[in-house]
Design a protein around this motif. Structure first.
Motif, PDB file in Angstrom:
ATOM      1  N   GLN A  94       0.826  -1.206   0.000  1.00  0.00           N
ATOM      2  CA  GLN A  94       0.000   0.000   0.000  1.00  0.00           C
ATOM      3  C   GLN A  94       0.864   1.260   0.000  1.00  0.00           C
ATOM      4  O   GLN A  94       0.548   2.246  -0.678  1.00  0.00           O
ATOM      5  N   ARG A  95       1.963   1.234   0.733  1.00  0.00           N
ATOM      6  CA  ARG A  95       2.862   2.393   0.744  1.00  0.00           C
ATOM      7  C   ARG A  95       3.465   2.626  -0.643  1.00  0.00           C
ATOM      8  O   ARG A  95       3.630   3.772  -1.059  1.00  0.00           O
ATOM      9  N   GLN A  96       3.791   1.547  -1.332  1.00  0.00           N
ATOM     10  CA  GLN A  96       4.339   1.739  -2.676  1.00  0.00           C
ATOM     11  C   GLN A  96       3.279   2.306  -3.611  1.00  0.00           C
ATOM     12  O   GLN A  96       3.593   3.108  -4.504  1.00  0.00           O
ATOM     13  N   ARG A  97       2.021   1.944  -3.424  1.00  0.00           N
ATOM     14  CA  ARG A  97       0.942   2.546  -4.202  1.00  0.00           C
ATOM     15  C   ARG A  97       0.855   4.049  -3.919  1.00  0.00           C
ATOM     16  O   ARG A  97       0.605   4.851  -4.831  1.00  0.00           O
ATOM     17  N   ILE A  98       1.075   4.423  -2.670  1.00  0.00           N
ATOM     18  CA  ILE A  98       1.075   5.847  -2.315  1.00  0.00           C
ATOM     19  C   ILE A  98       2.235   6.557  -3.014  1.00  0.00           C
ATOM     20  O   ILE A  98       2.084   7.669  -3.543  1.00  0.00           O
ATOM     21  N   GLY A  99       3.408   5.919  -3.019  1.00  0.00           N
ATOM     22  CA  GLY A  99       4.549   6.502  -3.711  1.00  0.00           C
ATOM     23  C   GLY A  99       4.294   6.653  -5.198  1.00  0.00           C
ATOM     24  O   GLY A  99       4.715   7.636  -5.825  1.00  0.00           O
ATOM     25  N   ILE A 100       3.609   5.685  -5.791  1.00  0.00           N
ATOM     26  CA  ILE A 100       3.267   5.767  -7.208  1.00  0.00           C
ATOM     27  C   ILE A 100       2.284   6.911  -7.446  1.00  0.00           C
ATOM     28  O   ILE A 100       2.413   7.673  -8.417  1.00  0.00           O
ATOM     29  N   ALA A 101       1.293   7.055  -6.549  1.00  0.00           N
ATOM     30  CA  ALA A 101       0.343   8.159  -6.682  1.00  0.00           C
ATOM     31  C   ALA A 101       1.053   9.507  -6.610  1.00  0.00           C
ATOM     32  O   ALA A 101       0.735  10.436  -7.371  1.00  0.00           O
ATOM     33  N   ARG A 102       2.021   9.626  -5.712  1.00  0.00           N
ATOM     34  CA  ARG A 102       2.788  10.870  -5.616  1.00  0.00           C
ATOM     35  C   ARG A 102       3.546  11.138  -6.916  1.00  0.00           C
ATOM     36  O   ARG A 102       3.571  12.269  -7.415  1.00  0.00           O
ATOM     37  N   ALA A 103       4.157  10.096  -7.488  1.00  0.00           N
ATOM     38  CA  ALA A 103       4.905  10.268  -8.734  1.00  0.00           C
ATOM     39  C   ALA A 103       3.992  10.682  -9.886  1.00  0.00           C
ATOM     40  O   ALA A 103       4.408  11.402 -10.792  1.00  0.00           O
ATOM     41  N   LEU A 104       2.720  10.254  -9.837  1.00  0.00           N
ATOM     42  CA  LEU A 104       1.774  10.572 -10.913  1.00  0.00           C
ATOM     43  C   LEU A 104       1.096  11.922 -10.740  1.00  0.00           C
ATOM     44  O   LEU A 104       0.423  12.385 -11.666  1.00  0.00           O
ATOM     45  N   SER A 105       1.245  12.553  -9.588  1.00  0.00           N
ATOM     46  CA  SER A 105       0.456  13.742  -9.270  1.00  0.00           C
ATOM     47  C   SER A 105       0.645  14.868 -10.276  1.00  0.00           C
ATOM     48  O   SER A 105      -0.278  15.635 -10.556  1.00  0.00           O
ATOM     49  N   LEU A 106       1.841  14.985 -10.851  1.00  0.00           N
ATOM     50  CA  LEU A 106       2.136  16.064 -11.795  1.00  0.00           C
ATOM     51  C   LEU A 106       1.941  15.633 -13.244  1.00  0.00           C
ATOM     52  O   LEU A 106       2.332  16.356 -14.159  1.00  0.00           O
ATOM     53  N   GLN A 107       1.346  14.470 -13.450  1.00  0.00           N
ATOM     54  CA  GLN A 107       1.089  13.935 -14.785  1.00  0.00           C
ATOM     55  C   GLN A 107       2.369  13.856 -15.624  1.00  0.00           C
ATOM     56  O   GLN A 107       2.455  14.413 -16.717  1.00  0.00           O
ATOM     57  N   PRO A 108       3.379  13.152 -15.125  1.00  0.00           N
ATOM     58  CA  PRO A 108       4.652  13.065 -15.846  1.00  0.00           C
ATOM     59  C   PRO A 108       4.526  12.226 -17.110  1.00  0.00           C
ATOM     60  O   PRO A 108       3.600  11.417 -17.259  1.00  0.00           O
ATOM     61  N   GLU A 109       5.485  12.405 -18.003  1.00  0.00           N
ATOM     62  CA  GLU A 109       5.568  11.578 -19.196  1.00  0.00           C
ATOM     63  C   GLU A 109       6.593  10.456 -19.035  1.00  0.00           C
ATOM     64  O   GLU A 109       6.535   9.465 -19.752  1.00  0.00           O
ATOM     65  N   PHE A 110       7.531  10.644 -18.106  1.00  0.00           N
ATOM     66  CA  PHE A 110       8.613   9.679 -17.930  1.00  0.00           C
ATOM     67  C   PHE A 110       8.852   9.464 -16.441  1.00  0.00           C
ATOM     68  O   PHE A 110       8.929  10.424 -15.663  1.00  0.00           O
ATOM     69  N   VAL A 111       8.953   8.193 -16.046  1.00  0.00           N
ATOM     70  CA  VAL A 111       9.173   7.833 -14.648  1.00  0.00           C
ATOM     71  C   VAL A 111      10.336   6.855 -14.561  1.00  0.00           C
ATOM     72  O   VAL A 111      10.411   5.898 -15.343  1.00  0.00           O
TER      73      VAL A 111
END
Length: 328
Positions: free
Chosen positions: A163-180
């Motif tokens: 669940q924590r990794q899902r939270i980290g993924i949500a944080r990474a997606l918050s700015l709508q990036p094109e590359f991760v």
């Protein structure tokens, strides 16, 4: 070099070394070579796997691509922009498009912040949206990664590792990036949870056409998610191939040994492991191929001359003297 328009992120000749730590003769100004002249490209919506043993420079390369560290030499492109030429102020607008998912979901989240604030923080830093719009965005992101929006007021310690990794993924997606850059995103998780996170990443790639550099030492995991795989050894890319092709017919002796070391489900059978330990990335004892001391197929030319990374057709490249006369 100018970046090819068909690629979202590209690098040319990236190099990075660090001063060697230690006491006595180890502190005498020696340097550890982490990344040694790497070229790579990642296309829109493409997942490129990066594999190699621990300490080979995978994470450093990922951080260089995001300009979390500055290269000693080489250039980094996002579309047609040379990120390596930008100072921190000029670089800031581009950080929205380039994000990272960290390896350890236990240390990458601030334990004193509620998860809603953790996910919202990038939006605040980049001054995007009013408070109400940001809260709505947090709820949407929690749903996207498979969490109940009602948990936004809870703290990280109240969640499992997955669940924590899902939270980290949500944080990474918050700015709508094109590359991760996904830096060993499942290595700290139970095997039963790893597949869930990998499937989530594949769904996000499909939903948002998200490009990704997926870093792992686990070739089985990389096989599940990658369109193309890069094999790294002591800071250099030594083989590149479409994902299925690498696993069917690895070319470089190191790639073959890595694949032979994948654990088998039958405990009575043992896999072969690469001989010897991984060198420390400092100066090697020869001027040729870095893998020479461990290679089961080495030749005299391997000791004297480093092999170039050359194309072999079918989207493949390999840095090995066994193939230097077979280029296409």
């Amino acid at each position: 070099m100018t970046a090819d328009n068909s690629f979202l992120v590209a690098a040319k000749g990236l190099q990075k070394s660090y001063r060697q730590r230690g006491s006595g003769f180890l502190a005498a100004g020696g340097r550890i070579r982490a990344v040694a002249g790497v070229d790579l490209e990642v296309g829109p919506g493409e997942i490129v796997g990066l594999v190699g043993e621990s300490g080979c420079g995978k994470s450093t390369l990922g951080r260089l691509l995001l300009r979390l560290e500055h290269p000693d030499a080489g250039r980094i492109f996002y579309r047609e922009t040379d990120l390596s030429a930008l100072d921190e102020k000029a670089l800031r607008p581009y950080r929205r498009h380039l994000q990272i998912i960290f390896q350890d979901p236990y240390s990458s989240l601030n334990p004193r912040m509620r998860i809603g604030k953790i996910i919202e923080e990038p939006l605040v830093i980049h001054r995007l949206g009013e408070a109400a719009a940001r809260r709505q965005r947090v709820r949407e992101l929690l749903e996207i990664v498979g969490l109940d929006p009602g948990v936004a007021n809870r703290y990280p310690h109240e969640f499992s590792g997955g669940q924590r990794q899902r939270i980290g993924i949500a944080r990474a997606l918050s700015l709508q990036p094109e590359f991760v850059v996904a830096d060993e995103p499942v290595s700290a998780l139970d095997v039963s949870v790893q597949a869930q996170i990998l499937n989530l990443l594949l769904d996000l790639r499909q939903q948002f056409r998200l490009a990704m550099l997926f870093i792992s030492h686990d070739l089985s995991v990389v096989k599940m998610v990658s369109d193309r795989v890069l094999v790294m050894y002591l800071g250099s890319i030594i083989e590149e191939a479409p994902g299925d092709e690498l696993y069917k017919r690895p070319l470089h002796p190191y790639s073959r040994l890595l694949l032979q070391s994948i654990p088998l489900p039958d405990p009575r059978r043992r896999r072969q492991r690469p001989p010897g330990g991984v060198p420390d990335g400092g100066e090697s004892g020869n001027a040729g191929c870095a893998f020479y001391p461990r290679c089961p197929e080495k030749r005299e030319i391997c000791r004297r001359q480093p092999p170039a990374l050359v194309r072999q057709g079918g989207g493949r490249r390999v840095a090995c003297h066994l193939y230097q006369d077979e280029t296409i």
